[in-house]
Structure formats: C-alpha cells, structure tokens
Design a protein around this motif. Structure first.
Motif, PDB file in Angstrom:
ATOM      1  N   GLY A   1       0.751  -1.035  -0.226  1.00  0.00           N
ATOM      2  CA  GLY A   1      -0.183   0.183   0.125  1.00  0.00           C
ATOM      3  C   GLY A   1       0.763   1.136   0.180  1.00  0.00           C
ATOM      4  N   VAL A   2       0.011   2.521  -0.198  1.00  0.00           N
ATOM      5  CA  VAL A   2       0.369   3.772  -0.253  1.00  0.00           C
ATOM      6  C   VAL A   2       2.048   3.653   0.800  1.00  0.00           C
ATOM      7  N   GLY A   3       0.739   3.938   2.225  1.00  0.00           N
ATOM      8  CA  GLY A   3       1.674   3.961   3.402  1.00  0.00           C
ATOM      9  C   GLY A   3       3.038   2.910   3.546  1.00  0.00           C
ATOM     10  N   SER A   4       2.913   1.700   2.996  1.00  0.00           N
ATOM     11  CA  SER A   4       3.889   1.336   3.515  1.00  0.00           C
ATOM     12  C   SER A   4       5.097   1.521   2.688  1.00  0.00           C
ATOM     13  N   VAL A   5       4.997   1.097   1.146  1.00  0.00           N
ATOM     14  CA  VAL A   5       6.383   2.029   0.230  1.00  0.00           C
ATOM     15  C   VAL A   5       6.888   3.196   0.642  1.00  0.00           C
ATOM     16  N   ALA A   6       6.020   4.507   1.678  1.00  0.00           N
ATOM     17  CA  ALA A   6       6.416   5.659   1.733  1.00  0.00           C
ATOM     18  C   ALA A   6       7.623   5.326   3.185  1.00  0.00           C
ATOM     19  N   CYS A   7       6.916   4.563   3.660  1.00  0.00           N
ATOM     20  CA  CYS A   7       7.349   4.295   5.182  1.00  0.00           C
ATOM     21  C   CYS A   7       8.959   2.962   4.332  1.00  0.00           C
ATOM     22  N   CYS A   8       8.717   2.444   3.622  1.00  0.00           N
ATOM     23  CA  CYS A   8       9.712   1.583   3.503  1.00  0.00           C
ATOM     24  C   CYS A   8      11.452   2.258   2.097  1.00  0.00           C
ATOM     25  N   VAL A 129      -2.667   4.381   7.310  1.00  0.00           N
ATOM     26  CA  VAL A 129      -2.327   4.133   9.249  1.00  0.00           C
ATOM     27  C   VAL A 129      -1.598   3.136   9.756  1.00  0.00           C
ATOM     28  N   VAL A 130      -2.245   1.688   9.144  1.00  0.00           N
ATOM     29  CA  VAL A 130      -2.247   0.464   9.272  1.00  0.00           C
ATOM     30  C   VAL A 130      -0.490   0.269   8.908  1.00  0.00           C
ATOM     31  N   GLY A 131      -1.209   0.377   7.877  1.00  0.00           N
ATOM     32  CA  GLY A 131       0.177   0.471   6.795  1.00  0.00           C
ATOM     33  C   GLY A 131       1.856   0.509   7.287  1.00  0.00           C
ATOM     34  N   PRO A 132       2.625   1.398   7.384  1.00  0.00           N
ATOM     35  CA  PRO A 132       3.415   2.089   8.131  1.00  0.00           C
ATOM     36  C   PRO A 132       3.927   1.129   9.164  1.00  0.00           C
ATOM     37  N   ALA A 133       3.016   0.981  10.356  1.00  0.00           N
ATOM     38  CA  ALA A 133       3.498   0.079  11.254  1.00  0.00           C
ATOM     39  C   ALA A 133       3.442  -1.377  10.783  1.00  0.00           C
ATOM     40  N   VAL A 134       3.034  -2.109  10.108  1.00  0.00           N
ATOM     41  CA  VAL A 134       3.159  -2.876   9.638  1.00  0.00           C
ATOM     42  C   VAL A 134       4.895  -3.127   9.149  1.00  0.00           C
ATOM     43  N   ALA A 135       5.146  -2.403   8.156  1.00  0.00           N
ATOM     44  CA  ALA A 135       6.287  -1.999   7.062  1.00  0.00           C
ATOM     45  C   ALA A 135       7.447  -1.984   7.821  1.00  0.00           C
ATOM     46  N   GLY A 136       7.421  -1.052   9.160  1.00  0.00           N
ATOM     47  CA  GLY A 136       8.332  -0.816  10.510  1.00  0.00           C
ATOM     48  C   GLY A 136       8.153  -2.062  10.564  1.00  0.00           C
ATOM     49  N   LEU A 137       7.598  -2.500  11.035  1.00  0.00           N
ATOM     50  CA  LEU A 137       7.568  -3.554  12.741  1.00  0.00           C
ATOM     51  C   LEU A 137       8.600  -5.378  11.221  1.00  0.00           C
ATOM     52  N   ASN A 143      14.153  -7.182   7.012  1.00  0.00           N
ATOM     53  CA  ASN A 143      14.970  -6.262   6.844  1.00  0.00           C
ATOM     54  C   ASN A 143      13.882  -5.027   5.448  1.00  0.00           C
ATOM     55  N   THR A 144      14.642  -4.496   4.681  1.00  0.00           N
ATOM     56  CA  THR A 144      13.724  -3.345   3.921  1.00  0.00           C
ATOM     57  C   THR A 144      13.044  -3.629   2.609  1.00  0.00           C
ATOM     58  N   GLY A 145      13.978  -5.030   1.963  1.00  0.00           N
ATOM     59  CA  GLY A 145      14.103  -5.260   0.693  1.00  0.00           C
ATOM     60  C   GLY A 145      13.217  -6.724   1.105  1.00  0.00           C
ATOM     61  N   VAL A 146      12.585  -6.988   2.098  1.00  0.00           N
ATOM     62  CA  VAL A 146      11.840  -8.207   2.210  1.00  0.00           C
ATOM     63  C   VAL A 146      10.256  -7.553   2.794  1.00  0.00           C
ATOM     64  N   ALA A 147      10.733  -6.191   2.682  1.00  0.00           N
ATOM     65  CA  ALA A 147       9.449  -5.650   2.568  1.00  0.00           C
ATOM     66  C   ALA A 147       8.805  -5.240   2.102  1.00  0.00           C
TER      67      ALA A 147
END
Length: 211
Positions: A1-8, A129-137, A143-147
């Motif tokens: 999602g958008v949030g998880s991509v931004a976090c990564c 809201v949830v995406g960045p948290a999941v990506a961070g965990l 690591n970032t590549g797996v995310a």
C-alpha cells in the motif's frame, strides 16, 4: 500500500545517504507525476476498459515493488534507482487512481456508489495508518528488501480479485469515443478542466487535494 511503500522508501534512502532532504526528493518523484498527469489518467479511465486497465496497473506496481526488493536484497540498489522507480510508480498511480475510483461505480452501480465511496475511503485511510506500522515491524524483524517483496506479493490478491470479476456483472456505461489526435486529447482534458472550474464543490476539493 501507499503508506508501507513510503515507510520502506524512507528507511531505504536514509541508510546510504543519511540526508533527510533525499526523503523529500523521493516523495516529489513519486507524487509529482500524479499531479501533472492526473488529468490524462482521468481521460484513460473514461476511454479504456477499466478492469483490464487496473489489472495492467496493479501488475506493474507489483513488478516495481519486486524489482526494488530484489535490488535491495542483492545490495545493488542506489539512490538514483530509487528515484527512477519512484517516478515510474507515480506515473502508474496517475492512471491507476482515477481508474480505480471510476471502477467502483461500475462494480456497484450508481444507486450504491455513495456507500462504495465511503467504504473505499475508510479502507484506504485505514491502510495508510496500519501500513507504515506493519512495514516498520517487518523492516525491524527482517529488512527493507523483504518488506518490498511482501508488498509486491500483496498485489496478487488484488489482481486475482479483478480477474474473478465478470464483465456481465458490471454496470458499465456506454464507451466514450477515444481521442486519436493530440488536439482531441487536449480538447477532452480541457472539457474536464472547464467542468472543474465552473463547479465550486469540485473546484474546492481539487484545490484542497492539490495543496
């Protein structure tokens, strides 16, 4: 999602550069195409089959995420690669976003479109809201590549869902005439801009989103 991509992206570009300005450059590279090409994305949404256009867009987004994941895991990734992929991501989003929103009307029909828009907005904002948290965990645990790989794989569910839709169940409007020349394209885009300008509620919404 958008949030998880931004976090990564944030974690990835800060690691080799330690320059917070790069985050802004990457964000601009990802969202500037949406701002500049969004009008043409709306034209595509009006003239091309929305379901198949979405399948192509989602497949492309998945491929971009997987490419970045592989580059990260192999240690080959560089900042310029991230910028190029961010621009490509923005170009695809400029098409995918208006097509996806227009496709919601075709899925449920005009009588239920308000409920569909509300549900879509609730899910989209919840994911941001949830995406960045999941990506961070995920980054902390692996690591970032797996995310990025997980994010790329997640598009499979959307693609399968779109493939399972039957055209006969959609509330598709009559197809619009497809422009074939640059002049026709600009005329069609101009009609959209004119409508926005003379419709206050739409104009205010566009200005707010643009800002």
């Amino acid at each position: 999602g958008v949030g998880s991509v931004a976090c990564c992206h944030s974690g990835l570009v800060r690691t080799p550069t330690n320059d917070p300005r790069i985050l802004g450059v990457v964000a601009a590279a990802q969202w500037r195409p949406v701002l500049l090409l969004g009008l043409f994305g709306g034209l595509i949404a009006d003239t091309l089959p929305k379901r198949w256009t979405l399948i192509v867009c989602e497949s492309t987004l998945a491929a971009l995420a997987l490419i970045l994941g592989v580059l990260t895991l192999t240690g080959m990734v560089q900042v310029w690669m991230i910028l190029v992929l961010a621009v490509l991501l923005g170009c695809v989003n400029a098409i995918e976003m208006p097509v996806r929103q227009a496709f919601a009307v075709e899925m449920v029909g005009r009588e239920d479109v308000v409920n569909a828009v509300i549900l879509n907005s609730a899910l989209f904002n919840s994911a941001r809201v949830v995406g960045p948290a999941v990506a961070g965990l995920t980054i902390a645990a692996t690591n970032t590549g797996v995310a990025f790989l997980i994010n790329g794989a997640s598009f499979l569910a959307v693609i399968v869902g779109l493939l399972m839709r039957r055209d006969a169940d959609l509330h598709s409007p009559p197809p619009m005439r497809r422009p074939h020349t640059v002049r026709e394209v600009m005329a069609s885009v101009g009609e959209g801009v004119s409508y926005v300008r003379r419709t206050p509620v739409v104009l205010y919404s566009v200005v707010i989103v643009g800002l």
